[in-house]
Enzyme design. Structure first.
Site, PDB file in Angstrom:
ATOM      1  N   ASP A  64     -12.156  20.582 -52.533  1.00 24.45           N
ATOM      2  CA  ASP A  64     -13.237  19.438 -51.990  1.00 24.45           C
ATOM      3  C   ASP A  64     -13.544  18.446 -53.061  1.00 24.45           C
ATOM      4  OD1 ASP A  64     -15.003  20.933 -53.834  1.00 24.45           O
ATOM      5  OD2 ASP A  64     -16.536  21.221 -52.348  1.00 24.45           O
ATOM      6  N   TYR A  66     -14.801  15.525 -55.605  1.00 27.60           N
ATOM      7  CA  TYR A  66     -15.847  15.363 -56.428  1.00 27.60           C
ATOM      8  C   TYR A  66     -17.244  15.177 -55.999  1.00 27.60           C
ATOM      9  CZ  TYR A  66     -11.696  14.926 -59.723  1.00 27.60           C
ATOM     10  OH  TYR A  66     -10.264  15.036 -60.257  1.00 27.60           O
ATOM     11  N   PHE A  77      -8.292  14.801 -56.635  1.00 25.81           N
ATOM     12  CA  PHE A  77      -8.000  14.598 -58.226  1.00 25.81           C
ATOM     13  C   PHE A  77      -8.326  13.242 -58.432  1.00 25.81           C
ATOM     14  CE2 PHE A  77      -5.700  18.442 -57.365  1.00 25.81           C
ATOM     15  CZ  PHE A  77      -6.305  19.455 -58.110  1.00 25.81           C
ATOM     16  N   HIS A 185      -4.809  26.562 -61.629  1.00 22.54           N
ATOM     17  CA  HIS A 185      -5.450  25.414 -61.443  1.00 22.54           C
ATOM     18  C   HIS A 185      -5.702  24.603 -62.765  1.00 22.54           C
ATOM     19  CE1 HIS A 185      -8.708  22.221 -60.253  1.00 22.54           C
ATOM     20  NE2 HIS A 185      -8.382  22.707 -58.945  1.00 22.54           N
TER      21      HIS A 185
END
Length: 222
Positions: A64, A66, A77, A185
Protein backbone atom coordinates in the site's frame (compact mmCIF):
# COMPACT_ATOMS: atom_id res chain seq x y z
CA UNK A 1 -16.74 7.70 -12.80
CA UNK A 2 -13.02 7.07 -13.05
CA UNK A 3 -11.27 8.49 -16.11
CA UNK A 4 -7.69 7.28 -16.45
CA UNK A 5 -7.32 8.65 -19.97
CA UNK A 6 -5.92 5.65 -21.81
CA UNK A 7 -6.63 2.00 -22.65
CA UNK A 8 -7.22 1.09 -19.01
CA UNK A 9 -10.60 2.87 -19.11
CA UNK A 10 -12.01 0.32 -21.54
CA UNK A 11 -10.27 -2.66 -19.95
CA UNK A 12 -11.54 -1.84 -16.45
CA UNK A 13 -14.92 -0.29 -17.30
CA UNK A 14 -16.89 -3.19 -15.82
CA UNK A 15 -14.84 -3.06 -12.62
CA UNK A 16 -15.54 0.64 -12.15
CA UNK A 17 -19.29 -0.05 -12.44
CA UNK A 18 -19.27 -3.06 -10.11
CA UNK A 19 -20.84 -3.14 -6.67
CA UNK A 20 -17.54 -3.64 -4.85
CA UNK A 21 -15.97 -0.62 -6.53
CA UNK A 22 -18.98 1.63 -5.93
CA UNK A 23 -18.85 0.63 -2.25
CA UNK A 24 -15.11 1.35 -2.17
CA UNK A 25 -15.72 4.73 -3.80
CA UNK A 26 -18.25 5.73 -1.13
CA UNK A 27 -15.82 4.64 1.59
CA UNK A 28 -13.06 6.75 0.03
CA UNK A 29 -15.28 9.82 -0.20
CA UNK A 30 -15.85 9.64 3.55
CA UNK A 31 -12.19 8.91 4.28
CA UNK A 32 -10.83 11.80 2.24
CA UNK A 33 -13.40 14.13 3.85
CA UNK A 34 -12.85 13.06 7.46
CA UNK A 35 -9.17 12.01 7.61
CA UNK A 36 -5.80 12.57 5.95
CA UNK A 37 -5.44 10.00 3.19
CA UNK A 38 -2.53 9.35 0.83
CA UNK A 39 -1.85 9.77 -2.02
CA UNK A 40 -3.75 12.94 -3.01
CA UNK A 41 -7.01 11.98 -4.69
CA UNK A 42 -5.78 13.01 -8.14
CA UNK A 43 -2.76 10.71 -7.86
CA UNK A 44 -4.54 7.48 -6.91
CA UNK A 45 -4.36 6.02 -10.42
CA UNK A 46 -0.98 7.44 -11.48
CA UNK A 47 0.47 3.97 -12.11
CA UNK A 48 -2.23 3.27 -14.70
CA UNK A 49 -2.13 6.78 -16.14
CA UNK A 50 1.61 6.62 -16.79
CA UNK A 51 1.69 3.04 -18.07
CA UNK A 52 -1.08 2.15 -20.54
CA UNK A 53 -2.00 -1.52 -20.84
CA UNK A 54 -0.36 -2.01 -24.23
CA UNK A 55 2.94 -0.59 -22.93
CA UNK A 56 3.25 -2.80 -19.84
CA UNK A 57 6.35 -5.01 -20.05
CA UNK A 58 7.30 -5.11 -16.35
CA UNK A 59 5.11 -5.15 -13.23
CA UNK A 60 6.54 -4.32 -9.80
CA UNK A 61 4.06 -4.99 -7.00
CA UNK A 62 3.95 -3.06 -3.75
CA UNK A 63 1.52 -3.36 -0.86
CA UNK A 64 0.00 0.00 0.00
CA UNK A 65 1.14 3.61 -0.41
CA UNK A 66 3.66 5.26 1.90
CA UNK A 67 1.75 6.70 4.84
CA UNK A 68 4.04 9.66 5.63
CA UNK A 69 3.38 13.23 4.60
CA UNK A 70 4.37 14.07 1.02
CA UNK A 71 5.62 10.57 0.16
CA UNK A 72 2.90 8.74 -1.75
CA UNK A 73 2.55 9.63 -5.42
CA UNK A 74 0.54 6.73 -6.82
CA UNK A 75 3.57 4.66 -7.85
CA UNK A 76 4.77 1.86 -5.60
CA UNK A 77 8.15 2.46 -3.91
CA UNK A 78 8.42 5.94 -5.51
CA UNK A 79 8.44 9.33 -3.76
CA UNK A 80 8.77 12.85 -5.21
CA UNK A 81 12.23 14.19 -5.99
CA UNK A 82 12.29 16.50 -2.94
CA UNK A 83 11.52 13.69 -0.47
CA UNK A 84 14.20 11.45 1.07
CA UNK A 85 14.14 7.90 -0.28
CA UNK A 86 12.43 5.56 2.23
CA UNK A 87 14.45 2.58 3.52
CA UNK A 88 13.00 0.05 1.06
CA UNK A 89 13.84 2.27 -1.89
CA UNK A 90 17.34 2.84 -0.51
CA UNK A 91 17.83 -0.92 -0.56
CA UNK A 92 16.36 -1.19 -4.07
CA UNK A 93 18.93 1.33 -5.23
CA UNK A 94 21.72 -0.56 -3.42
CA UNK A 95 20.81 -3.78 -5.22
CA UNK A 96 20.53 -1.88 -8.50
CA UNK A 97 24.03 -0.44 -8.14
CA UNK A 98 25.40 -3.90 -7.38
CA UNK A 99 23.40 -5.56 -10.16
CA UNK A 100 23.53 -3.16 -13.12
CA UNK A 101 25.98 -0.50 -11.87
CA UNK A 102 23.36 2.27 -11.90
CA UNK A 103 23.69 4.72 -9.01
CA UNK A 104 20.44 6.62 -8.55
CA UNK A 105 19.86 9.60 -6.27
CA UNK A 106 16.38 10.69 -7.40
CA UNK A 107 13.68 8.67 -5.59
CA UNK A 108 11.07 9.53 -8.25
CA UNK A 109 10.50 6.43 -10.39
CA UNK A 110 8.31 8.13 -13.00
CA UNK A 111 10.92 7.46 -15.70
CA UNK A 112 10.45 3.72 -15.15
CA UNK A 113 6.67 4.01 -15.45
CA UNK A 114 6.99 5.85 -18.75
CA UNK A 115 9.05 2.95 -20.12
CA UNK A 116 6.40 0.34 -19.40
CA UNK A 117 7.13 -0.55 -15.76
CA UNK A 118 3.77 -0.68 -13.97
CA UNK A 119 4.46 0.35 -10.37
CA UNK A 120 1.31 -1.08 -8.81
CA UNK A 121 0.38 -1.23 -5.15
CA UNK A 122 -2.20 -3.87 -4.25
CA UNK A 123 -4.08 -1.23 -2.23
CA UNK A 124 -4.08 2.24 -3.76
CA UNK A 125 -4.84 4.40 -0.71
CA UNK A 126 -3.94 4.57 2.99
CA UNK A 127 -4.67 6.72 6.04
CA UNK A 128 -1.83 8.92 7.22
CA UNK A 129 0.34 7.07 9.72
CA UNK A 130 -1.73 3.89 9.51
CA UNK A 131 -0.22 1.25 7.20
CA UNK A 132 -2.71 -1.26 5.75
CA UNK A 133 -5.62 0.89 6.97
CA UNK A 134 -7.45 0.51 3.63
CA UNK A 135 -6.65 -3.17 3.24
CA UNK A 136 -9.68 -5.33 2.54
CA UNK A 137 -11.86 -2.45 1.38
CA UNK A 138 -11.98 -3.54 -2.25
CA UNK A 139 -8.73 -2.34 -3.77
CA UNK A 140 -7.33 -5.86 -3.87
CA UNK A 141 -10.23 -7.05 -6.04
CA UNK A 142 -9.41 -4.36 -8.59
CA UNK A 143 -5.65 -4.81 -8.53
CA UNK A 144 -6.00 -8.60 -8.78
CA UNK A 145 -8.07 -8.02 -11.91
CA UNK A 146 -5.35 -5.73 -13.28
CA UNK A 147 -2.74 -8.44 -12.70
CA UNK A 148 -4.95 -11.02 -14.41
CA UNK A 149 -5.53 -8.73 -17.40
CA UNK A 150 -1.79 -8.18 -17.82
CA UNK A 151 -1.23 -11.91 -17.53
CA UNK A 152 -3.50 -12.32 -20.57
CA UNK A 153 -1.12 -10.30 -22.75
CA UNK A 154 0.46 -12.32 -25.55
CA UNK A 155 3.65 -10.26 -25.37
CA UNK A 156 6.04 -11.29 -22.57
CA UNK A 157 5.88 -9.44 -19.24
CA UNK A 158 8.21 -9.58 -16.24
CA UNK A 159 6.42 -9.76 -12.88
CA UNK A 160 8.66 -8.70 -9.97
CA UNK A 161 7.27 -9.95 -6.67
CA UNK A 162 9.06 -8.76 -3.54
CA UNK A 163 7.87 -10.06 -0.20
CA UNK A 164 5.01 -12.24 1.04
CA UNK A 165 2.16 -9.98 -0.05
CA UNK A 166 3.41 -9.66 -3.62
CA UNK A 167 4.36 -13.32 -3.88
CA UNK A 168 0.82 -14.30 -2.87
CA UNK A 169 -0.31 -12.93 -6.26
CA UNK A 170 1.76 -15.48 -8.19
CA UNK A 171 -1.28 -17.70 -8.78
CA UNK A 172 -2.94 -14.88 -10.77
CA UNK A 173 -0.18 -14.96 -13.39
CA UNK A 174 -0.93 -17.39 -16.22
CA UNK A 175 0.88 -18.27 -19.40
CA UNK A 176 4.35 -19.55 -20.20
CA UNK A 177 5.44 -16.37 -21.99
CA UNK A 178 5.99 -14.38 -18.82
CA UNK A 179 8.86 -14.27 -16.33
CA UNK A 180 8.23 -14.19 -12.57
CA UNK A 181 11.06 -12.87 -10.39
CA UNK A 182 10.42 -13.28 -6.68
CA UNK A 183 12.45 -12.69 -3.56
CA UNK A 184 12.30 -11.26 -0.07
CA UNK A 185 11.06 -7.69 0.34
CA UNK A 186 13.63 -4.86 0.12
CA UNK A 187 12.62 -3.62 3.57
CA UNK A 188 15.54 -3.46 6.04
CA UNK A 189 13.70 -6.13 8.01
CA UNK A 190 14.03 -8.70 5.23
CA UNK A 191 16.43 -7.48 2.53
CA UNK A 192 19.25 -9.73 3.77
CA UNK A 193 16.98 -12.77 3.51
CA UNK A 194 17.28 -13.00 -0.26
CA UNK A 195 16.59 -9.60 -1.76
CA UNK A 196 20.23 -8.54 -1.89
CA UNK A 197 21.95 -10.53 -4.59
CA UNK A 198 18.73 -11.49 -6.40
CA UNK A 199 19.70 -9.37 -9.46
CA UNK A 200 16.14 -8.51 -10.54
CA UNK A 201 17.16 -5.64 -12.81
CA UNK A 202 19.66 -7.48 -14.99
CA UNK A 203 17.40 -10.55 -15.11
CA UNK A 204 14.51 -8.36 -16.26
CA UNK A 205 16.51 -6.73 -19.04
CA UNK A 206 18.09 -9.99 -20.18
CA UNK A 207 14.61 -11.46 -20.56
CA UNK A 208 13.22 -8.41 -22.38
CA UNK A 209 16.10 -8.34 -24.84
CA UNK A 210 15.72 -12.06 -25.59
CA UNK A 211 12.00 -11.41 -26.18
CA UNK A 212 12.84 -8.67 -28.69
CA UNK A 213 11.72 -5.86 -26.40
CA UNK A 214 13.54 -2.71 -25.31
CA UNK A 215 15.36 -3.10 -21.97
CA UNK A 216 14.52 -0.71 -19.15
CA UNK A 217 16.83 2.21 -18.50
CA UNK A 218 16.85 2.03 -14.72
CA UNK A 219 18.33 5.50 -14.24
CA UNK A 220 16.07 7.95 -12.43
CA UNK A 221 18.49 10.89 -12.69
CA UNK A 222 17.75 11.62 -16.35
Amino acid sequence: MVCIGNSWDEILKDEFKSDYYLTLREFLKKEYFSATVYPPMGDIFNALKLTPYEDVKVVILGQDPYHGRGQAMGLCFSVPKDIDAPPSLVNIFKEMESDVHVKNTSPDLTSWAKQGVLLLNTSLTVRAGQPNSHKGRGWEILTDKIIEKISEKTTPVVFILWGTNARSKKSLIKGDAHLIIESAHPSPLSAYNGFFGSKPFSRTNDFLVKAGLEPVDWRTDV
